[in-house]
Design an enzyme around this catalytic site. Structure first.
Site, PDB file in Angstrom:
ATOM      1  N   GLU A 162      25.679  58.160  19.421  1.00 32.33           N
ATOM      2  CA  GLU A 162      25.226  57.853  18.053  1.00 32.33           C
ATOM      3  C   GLU A 162      25.454  56.395  17.673  1.00 32.33           C
ATOM      4  OE1 GLU A 162      26.819  60.722  15.288  1.00 32.33           O
ATOM      5  OE2 GLU A 162      25.673  62.358  16.168  1.00 32.33           O
TER       6      GLU A 162
ATOM      7  N   GLU B 267      23.386  67.322  20.786  1.00 36.06           N
ATOM      8  CA  GLU B 267      24.153  67.857  19.646  1.00 36.06           C
ATOM      9  C   GLU B 267      23.173  68.585  18.737  1.00 36.06           C
ATOM     10  OE1 GLU B 267      26.984  65.584  17.387  1.00 36.06           O
ATOM     11  OE2 GLU B 267      27.485  64.309  19.108  1.00 36.06           O
TER      12      GLU B 267
END
Length: 500
Positions: free
Chosen positions: A174, A293
């Site tokens: 991320e 995710e």
């Protein structure tokens, strides 16, 4: 009342072969995922390494093929060297990502041991937040090089003669997010990821690499981030990642159950962006997707604000899931299977205690949350070739979505076992859905089992020794003359298994 939907299944209507890694999961050094989750030395079920065997048995039921580790936000501040060698010599560190203290009692080698116990591969993430090329290439050498070099010989001195042979690696986590330690622009990350990937591959040419995509499709930099990152990394990576979480914050069930349509659009958009860069580069290579995710996450948000900073393994992100959450998780699985031609890796985040299908009590029991069941059914029964089912279903509109089909479904054909598995969610809140499916392509097939997960209380949960949300096998699916008939109860997850 009853609504009607139709479907046509044909063994030639193939989307693509399902990569088993699509049913992967995730363990991060976060909350009680590791400590008091998979690892609790004082527990009655603990093995010689301190791993809870009751948790291992539940994970084995899920047949998890791949586990992402060690993060997550955690990895962006993690020094992997802290987690190898004699445990007594390992430092305690402040984890800035989750504002806790990391003891490093569990590290790379111990986690590899645990993964073997559950028969899973590891998807290892490297730190591209505070670190970079050197630490990443050294970790590959430590894990995968046989012997005769500094880092491989160090692994051997730590008691691991054979290399771990980790195949799949994430290039950070991320990095588009301002919350990330070492947050970077797309150009900064893309350049670093490309050079790191080159060095890691020079150590071990057999590895596969995942570049960071957007943290979700609502990021301001979404799509531009993917395009820029792939401009730099296209020749050096195999996958681009996607992350998303959903929640019923407005307590609007119809809108909540439609959120998998957002997941669909996310997948389609990333495919389009990756293929744009492919065309721009005149490349013959195709970048696939790693949805590493995904889950429901919102129940624990308020509780997490009360956690004492710098505590060790506090109960963070411990969502207690409801029946309605299980329905959405089922639809999210269906979304990924529908694009099995491009989604080749996925990781339910996470596996134990932290937004997880499995919960544990310190010194006590382990139990299954409602989301355990659709995940298990898909993982165990959804292996083979994803089929493009031709579906006609009545639809509804919600606050954020239009033309939401009441029937959400996908089918998987396992030629080796001569089986077809239909996964189906009835999103209707009051009506049974009557399904008529043409399965003449599968001559001689009959219903083996019709599993149903249903509950009159959409907020029903499971607790220690009290399972309110569990599937049954009393569905009424039947086959006659090449026609499948089934009644899918209101608000239900269904698994219809067909075989000869």
């Amino acid at each position: 009342m009853t609504i009607k939907a139709t479907m046509t299944l044909d063994k030639e209507f193939k989307i693509g072969e399902i990569d088993n890694r699509i049913y992967g999961s995730f363990i991060e050094h976060l909350g009680r995922a590791v400590y008091e989750g998979i690892y609790e030395p004082g527990h009655p079920s603990a093995d010689e390494q301190g791993f809870r065997t009751d948790v291992i048995e539940l994970v084995k039921q899920l047949q998890v093929p791949l586990v992402r580790y060690p993060g997550g936000n955690f990895v962006s501040g993690y020094n992997w060297e802290d987690g190898v060698g004699p445990v007594a010599n390992r430092p305690r560190r402040l984890d800035l990502a989750w504002r806790t203290t990391e003891t490093n009692e569990i590290g790379t080698n111990e986690f590899m041991d645990w993964a073997k116990k559950i028969n899973a591969e590891v998807n290892m993430a490297v730190n591209l937040g505070t670190r970079g090329i050197d630490a990443a290439r050294n970790l590959v050498e430590y894990c995968n090089h046989p012997s005769g070099s500094y880092w491989s010989d160090l692994r051997i001195s730590h008691g691991y003669k054979d290399p771990h042979k980790i195949k799949t690696w994430c290039l950070g986590n991320e990095m588009d997010g301002p919350w990330q330690i070492g947050h970077k622009t797309a150009t900064e990350y893309g350049r670093l990821a490309a050079e790191t990937a080159k060095s890691m591959r020079w150590v071990d040419p057999t590895i596969e690499l995942v570049a960071c995509g957007s943290s979700n499709r609502h990021m301001k930099t979404f799509a531009e981030w993917e395009a820029t990152v792939l401009e730099h990394t296209y020749d050096h990576v195999d996958f681009i990642s996607l992350h998303t979480y959903y929640g019923n914050r407005d307590n609007d069930l119809g809108n909540y159950l439609a959120q998998s349509l957002d997941m669909d659009q996310f997948i389609y958009s990333v495919i389009a962006t990756a293929d744009y860069i492919k065309a721009k580069k005149r490349s013959k290579k195709t970048i696939n997707l790693s949805f590493d995710e995904w889950n429901v996450w919102f129940h624990s948000n308020d509780a997490d604000k009360q956690i004492e900073p710098w505590s060790i393994a506090p109960p963070q992100l411990e969502d207690i899931y409801t029946f309605e959450d299980a329905l959405l998780v089922g639809s999210m699985l269906i979304s990924m299977i529908k694009r099995a031609d491009r989604v080749k890796i996925a990781c339910l985040a996470q596996l134990v205690n932290v937004i997880a299908p499995i919960m544990t009590e310190k010194g006590g029991e382990a139990w299954k949350q409602p989301i355990f069941y659709p995940y298990m059914h898909a993982s165990v029964l959804g292996r083979g070739v994803a089929l493009n089912s031709i579906v006609s279903s009545p639809k509804y509109d919600s606050k954020d979505f239009t033309d939401v089909p009441y029937l959400d479904t996908v089918s998987v054909y396992n030629e080796e076992n001569d089986t077809v598995t239909i996964f189906a969610v009835n999103r209707h809140q009051t009506d049974t859905l009557s399904l008529q499916a043409d399965i003449r392509s599968f001559e001689g097939y009959k219903v083996v089992e019709h599993i149903v997960l249903e509950n009159d209380d959409v907020k029903a949960t499971n607790q220690i020794n009290r399972s309110n949300v569990v599937p049954h096998s009393n569905g009424d699916a039947s086959v006659d003359g090449g026609q499948l008939t089934a009644h899918l109860p209101k608000l239900s997850w269904n698994v219809i298994r067909l075989g000869k």
